[in-house]
Design a protein around this motif. Structure first.
Motif, PDB file in Angstrom:
ATOM      1  N   ASN A 106      88.596  63.562  98.644  1.00  0.00           N
ATOM      2  CA  ASN A 106      90.023  63.803  98.463  1.00  0.00           C
ATOM      3  C   ASN A 106      90.308  64.517  97.131  1.00  0.00           C
ATOM      4  O   ASN A 106      91.418  64.483  96.627  1.00  0.00           O
ATOM      5  N   LYS A 107      89.265  65.141  96.571  1.00  0.00           N
ATOM      6  CA  LYS A 107      89.391  65.914  95.329  1.00  0.00           C
ATOM      7  C   LYS A 107      89.854  65.059  94.156  1.00  0.00           C
ATOM      8  O   LYS A 107      90.692  65.457  93.345  1.00  0.00           O
ATOM      9  N   GLN A 108      89.281  63.847  94.071  1.00  0.00           N
ATOM     10  CA  GLN A 108      89.571  63.002  92.926  1.00  0.00           C
ATOM     11  C   GLN A 108      88.388  62.072  92.700  1.00  0.00           C
ATOM     12  O   GLN A 108      87.534  61.916  93.563  1.00  0.00           O
ATOM     13  N   LEU A 109      88.336  61.472  91.527  1.00  0.00           N
ATOM     14  CA  LEU A 109      87.273  60.538  91.196  1.00  0.00           C
ATOM     15  C   LEU A 109      87.880  59.204  90.796  1.00  0.00           C
ATOM     16  O   LEU A 109      88.968  59.162  90.209  1.00  0.00           O
ATOM     17  N   PRO A 110      87.200  58.107  91.119  1.00  0.00           N
ATOM     18  CA  PRO A 110      87.688  56.803  90.656  1.00  0.00           C
ATOM     19  C   PRO A 110      87.702  56.765  89.134  1.00  0.00           C
ATOM     20  O   PRO A 110      86.867  57.397  88.483  1.00  0.00           O
ATOM     21  N   LYS A 111      88.630  56.016  88.550  1.00  0.00           N
ATOM     22  CA  LYS A 111      88.691  55.905  87.098  1.00  0.00           C
ATOM     23  C   LYS A 111      87.417  55.280  86.552  1.00  0.00           C
ATOM     24  O   LYS A 111      87.035  55.539  85.410  1.00  0.00           O
ATOM     25  N   ASN A 112      86.791  54.438  87.369  1.00  0.00           N
ATOM     26  CA  ASN A 112      85.573  53.768  86.935  1.00  0.00           C
ATOM     27  C   ASN A 112      84.325  54.422  87.520  1.00  0.00           C
ATOM     28  O   ASN A 112      83.333  53.757  87.792  1.00  0.00           O
ATOM     29  N   SER A 113      84.376  55.738  87.739  1.00  0.00           N
ATOM     30  CA  SER A 113      83.255  56.425  88.398  1.00  0.00           C
ATOM     31  C   SER A 113      81.950  56.283  87.616  1.00  0.00           C
ATOM     32  O   SER A 113      80.880  56.111  88.204  1.00  0.00           O
ATOM     33  N   LEU A 114      82.024  56.328  86.281  1.00  0.00           N
ATOM     34  CA  LEU A 114      80.809  56.169  85.486  1.00  0.00           C
ATOM     35  C   LEU A 114      80.269  54.741  85.589  1.00  0.00           C
ATOM     36  O   LEU A 114      79.049  54.528  85.595  1.00  0.00           O
ATOM     37  N   ALA A 115      81.181  53.780  85.675  1.00  0.00           N
ATOM     38  CA  ALA A 115      80.748  52.386  85.851  1.00  0.00           C
ATOM     39  C   ALA A 115      80.088  52.198  87.216  1.00  0.00           C
ATOM     40  O   ALA A 115      79.093  51.471  87.350  1.00  0.00           O
TER      41      ALA A 115
END
Length: 310
Positions: free
Chosen positions: A280-289
């Motif tokens: 959906n052309k977005q990343l979770p805020k916690n993607s690095l986690a």
């Protein structure tokens, strides 16, 4: 559909050789999940009254009950009140078509963050060309049926997804109730860490089945998984840092698929979060986690393989 069971593989091979649908899988499913059919919540999205009547009658004859929406807007309105397991989604509808409705359903699922299993969306399309099928899948649909829809095809499709839903529920219940140390992998995680250990969830029964209960081959599968995953984790890390959504989706999809194929369900679930949102052309805020969780899971499986090998 990956990951596939032996009976499903056998059925597909026989279908291809004989040109006649064998229904081996359907026969097994009928025994395993028939009791759950009455509880299955199905929504039919179809604007044609004739097609509605035909589909409702077919579903009733197959033992399913169904609600009906006349367009994609009604689908979203009904989802606000009822949690459906499966949506049979016509692609061409007024007001809001099936493609856009599916995209909005997926967006709502991401925004809800309720950890519920995602709704299965099966496209109903009059077009059977590859590009049409690709468009269905790209909009967030899981599967498709070509119109006019035969009852046998509809029954087999629903039976297949019933089996998958039943397996998901079994895995969920197993994760909640299984406290046997021999059936889980534990890690020494700092108590101050935000990790909950979910990335370490492994369906040992499924892994045993995939390896034919051969301990040596099981070790080989896990080792191959580890070897192939490392480069994809590095690629995923780079894609996340640069916010290249298509690359995040591709790498997360690979990790999810290879994990699910051998029962490493924890990592598969985390990778699925990354794949779903990046589509959906977005990343979770916690993607690095989330990426760190995947890495932690890989490291723990690596230690497990080494300890078992010794």
């Amino acid at each position: 559909r990956k990951p596939f069971r032996k009976l499903r593989l056998l059925s597909c091979i026989l279908d291809s050789i004989t040109g006649v649908r064998q229904n081996l899988v359907a026969g097994k499913i009928e025994q395993d999940v028939q009791l759950d059919q009455s509880k299955l919540k199905i929504l039919l999205a179809e604007d044609s009254l004739v097609n509605q009547k035909v589909a409702v009658n077919q579903l009733a004859n197959l033992g399913y009950s169904v609600d009906v929406a006349g367009n994609g807007k009604e689908v979203l309105e009904m989802l606000a009140h009822i949690r459906y397991d499966i949506i049979l989604m016509d692609c061409q509808m007024p007001i809001l078509d099936g493609y856009e409705a599916s995209r909005r359903v997926r967006k709502l699922e991401v925004e809800s963050k309720d950890n519920k299993a995602k709704i299965i969306i099966i496209a109903l399309t009059a077009n059977a060309m590859k590009e049409d099928r690709d468009r269905c899948l790209a909009s967030g649909m899981d599967d498709y049926l070509s119109k006019p829809i035969r009852k046998e095809d509809l029954g087999n499709k629903l039976a297949s997804w019933c089996e998958i839903l039943a397996e998901r529920e079994q895995q969920k219940q197993k994760a909640l109730s299984d406290t046997n140390p021999s059936q889980s992998v534990t890690s020494e995680v700092d108590s101050s860490s935000e990790q909950d250990g979910s990335e370490l969830e492994i369906d040992w029964q499924y892994l045993d089945e995939m390896s034919g209960r051969n301990a040596e081959f099981k070790q080989e599968l896990l080792a191959t998984f580890l070897e192939s995953s490392l480069e994809h984790i590095e690629a995923l890390k780079a894609a996340i840092s640069q916010e290249i959504y298509v690359e995040v989706e591709r790498e997360a999809h690979f990790i999810k698929g290879s994990s699910a194929a051998i029962g490493i369900t924890g990592i598969a679930k985390i990778a699925d979060q990354l794949e779903s949102q990046s589509s959906n052309k977005q990343l979770p805020k916690n993607s690095l986690a989330l990426l760190q969780q995947i890495s932690n899971g890989i490291e723990n499986i690596q230690r497990l393989v080494q300890d078992t090998g010794e």
